[in-house]
Design a protein around this motif. Structure first.
Motif, PDB file in Angstrom:
ATOM      1  N   SER A  42      23.754  13.495  -9.465  1.00 37.18           N
ATOM      2  CA  SER A  42      25.101  13.102  -9.887  1.00 37.18           C
ATOM      3  C   SER A  42      25.776  14.226 -10.656  1.00 37.18           C
ATOM      4  N   ALA A  43      25.024  14.889 -11.540  1.00 35.28           N
ATOM      5  CA  ALA A  43      25.620  15.941 -12.362  1.00 35.28           C
ATOM      6  C   ALA A  43      25.847  17.220 -11.570  1.00 35.28           C
ATOM      7  N   PHE A  44      24.810  17.740 -10.954  1.00 35.67           N
ATOM      8  CA  PHE A  44      24.910  19.067 -10.354  1.00 35.67           C
ATOM      9  C   PHE A  44      25.355  19.040  -8.899  1.00 35.67           C
ATOM     10  N   SER A  45      24.820  18.128  -8.098  1.00 41.32           N
ATOM     11  CA  SER A  45      25.333  18.021  -6.729  1.00 41.32           C
ATOM     12  C   SER A  45      26.779  17.534  -6.767  1.00 41.32           C
ATOM     13  N   GLY A  46      27.046  16.569  -7.655  1.00 40.98           N
ATOM     14  CA  GLY A  46      28.401  16.053  -7.761  1.00 40.98           C
ATOM     15  C   GLY A  46      29.400  17.117  -8.170  1.00 40.98           C
ATOM     16  N   LEU A  47      29.073  17.887  -9.211  1.00 40.05           N
ATOM     17  CA  LEU A  47      29.989  18.940  -9.671  1.00 40.05           C
ATOM     18  C   LEU A  47      30.068  20.089  -8.679  1.00 40.05           C
ATOM     19  N   SER A  48      28.971  20.382  -7.991  1.00 41.00           N
ATOM     20  CA  SER A  48      28.998  21.413  -6.958  1.00 41.00           C
ATOM     21  C   SER A  48      30.018  21.050  -5.882  1.00 41.00           C
ATOM     22  N   ALA A  49      30.010  19.787  -5.451  1.00 41.41           N
ATOM     23  CA  ALA A  49      30.954  19.340  -4.421  1.00 41.41           C
ATOM     24  C   ALA A  49      32.368  19.227  -4.978  1.00 41.41           C
ATOM     25  N   ALA A  50      32.489  18.722  -6.201  1.00 40.59           N
ATOM     26  CA  ALA A  50      33.810  18.494  -6.788  1.00 40.59           C
ATOM     27  C   ALA A  50      34.526  19.790  -7.141  1.00 40.59           C
ATOM     28  N   CYS A  51      33.757  20.876  -7.365  1.00 35.77           N
ATOM     29  CA  CYS A  51      34.352  22.135  -7.838  1.00 35.77           C
ATOM     30  C   CYS A  51      34.164  23.303  -6.877  1.00 35.77           C
ATOM     31  N   ASN A  52      33.565  23.044  -5.701  1.00 37.80           N
ATOM     32  CA  ASN A  52      33.314  24.138  -4.744  1.00 37.80           C
ATOM     33  C   ASN A  52      32.491  25.231  -5.429  1.00 37.80           C
ATOM     34  N   ALA A  53      31.320  24.834  -5.911  1.00 30.75           N
ATOM     35  CA  ALA A  53      30.524  25.716  -6.766  1.00 30.75           C
ATOM     36  C   ALA A  53      29.040  25.601  -6.461  1.00 30.75           C
ATOM     37  N   THR A  54      28.298  26.625  -6.830  1.00 26.42           N
ATOM     38  CA  THR A  54      26.842  26.540  -6.839  1.00 26.42           C
ATOM     39  C   THR A  54      26.394  25.881  -8.141  1.00 26.42           C
ATOM     40  N   TYR A  55      25.124  25.504  -8.192  1.00 28.52           N
ATOM     41  CA  TYR A  55      24.588  25.000  -9.456  1.00 28.52           C
ATOM     42  C   TYR A  55      24.736  26.063 -10.539  1.00 28.52           C
TER      43      TYR A  55
END
Length: 340
Positions: free
Chosen positions: A192-205
């Motif tokens: 939820s934290a890292f996969s979610g933010l990776s998808a939400a922000c177009n970012a790597t962990y």
């Protein structure tokens, strides 16, 4: 022993390559025709360790045999079609190993008897490079030590799960959990934290770990999972040597912002599979990951603002068939958290 990997994408290609080194009947099953063709022609190529292994791959409709072990790696949104198909190819005494993201076992039990299910958690990351190729994005030494967790639904350590561990150890280090719900929910903390933010922000962990706003958002997202999970009666399991329940208390968040990047260092190169889906204009599992958190938050009256924003950003990007802009996403989380 017949082994099938149902959903042989980025993770399944790597699993199939290593299992096929040891076991003679390992079938990689996937709906991507070009991927299946290339696997059969050239083998499965794992980028990172740089290994290629001859494998056998099929489209789902080509399967004519039944299996002792089926590793299930498809996305949850396809379960209405996938689970009946898996049941049809699973031997009467066969084992379905549920390795899907989130906590899908209640749904799986509606199709396949509980006594045939062993659930687990994938602890390594991978990216689909192209037909027949997958990149291991987790540090190789970590992967060989700690790749999978598995557990009986009732937490028992049975003869069959010990045998299954021996099979899966040929992929990478496999641990047996005596608290499967706690294991799955602990993985949900990271997803939820890292996969979610990776998808939400177009970012790597790594991008998340290196940005003070996103790192703070990740820590708050983790706390939200812990809050709703504990309300739901979950006893969170340790992940390797890490006890994530310390993130239930954030009075020392500045110290946690120093420690968390060190804990997550081996995963810096990961990109969420949901981000890869957005880039390919495919539906994501956002409602089965961050959506689980927001759903239970509503059930128990617990605020989940960070997970809700992640879910909203990814849903919006999915609807528009685009990826989000990194800086714009950062600004939204900055406003949400009132970070100066």
């Amino acid at each position: 022993m017949n082994i099938a990997i149902y959903g042989a994408g980025s993770l399944g290609t790597i699993m199939g390559a290593y299992l096929s080194e040891t076991y003679p009947v390992v079938d990689l099953i996937d709906t991507n025709k070009e991927h299946v063709a290339r696997l059969n022609e050239n083998g499965a190529h794992v980028v990172g360790p740089d290994m290629t292994q001859r494998v056998t791959a099929f489209l789902p409709e080509e399967i004519t045999k039944t299996y002792d072990i089926v590793l299930l790696l498809t996305k949850q949104l396809y379960n209405p079609q996938v689970l009946p198909a898996v049941k049809a190819i699973l031997k009467e005494d066969g084992i379905l190993v549920s390795l899907q993201n989130g906590v899908p076992e209640e749904i799986i039990r509606q199709h396949i008897p509980s006594e045939q299910i062993i659930a687990g958690s994938v602890e390594f990351g991978a990216t689909y490079v192209g037909p027949g190729q997958s990149r291991l994005t987790t540090d190789y030494a970590f992967f060989k030590k700690y790749a999978l967790q598995i557990g009986e639904l009732d937490g028992a350590t049975t003869d069959r799960i010990v045998r299954l561990k021996e099979v899966l150890d040929t992929i990478g280090g496999t641990e047996i959990s005596d608290n499967l719900p706690g294991t799955k929910w602990s993985k949900l903390i990271i997803n939820s934290a890292f996969s979610g933010l990776s998808a939400a922000c177009n970012a790597t962990y790594g991008d998340v770990l290196d940005h003070p706003v996103l790192l703070r958002a990740a820590i708050h997202a983790m706390k939200e999972v812990l809050d709703v999970g504990q309300a739901h009666g979950i006893e969170f399991a340790r992940m390797g040597e890490v006890d994530f329940t310390v993130y239930s208390e954030l009075s020392d968040i500045d110290q946690k912002m120093i420690e968390l990047p060190q804990l997550m260092n081996s995963s810096r190169n990961l990109e969420a599979s949901m981000l890869q889906d957005l880039r390919k204009h495919q539906p994501t599992e956002i409602d089965y990951i961050n959506g689980v958190v927001t759903m239970y938050g509503e059930t128990y009256g617990i605020p989940t603002p960070v997970n809700s924003m992640i879910q909203a950003l990814v849903r919006n990007a999915q609807d528009k068939q685009e990826v989000t802009d990194f800086e714009q996403s950062v600004e939204q989380f900055k406003a949400l958290l009132a970070v100066k």
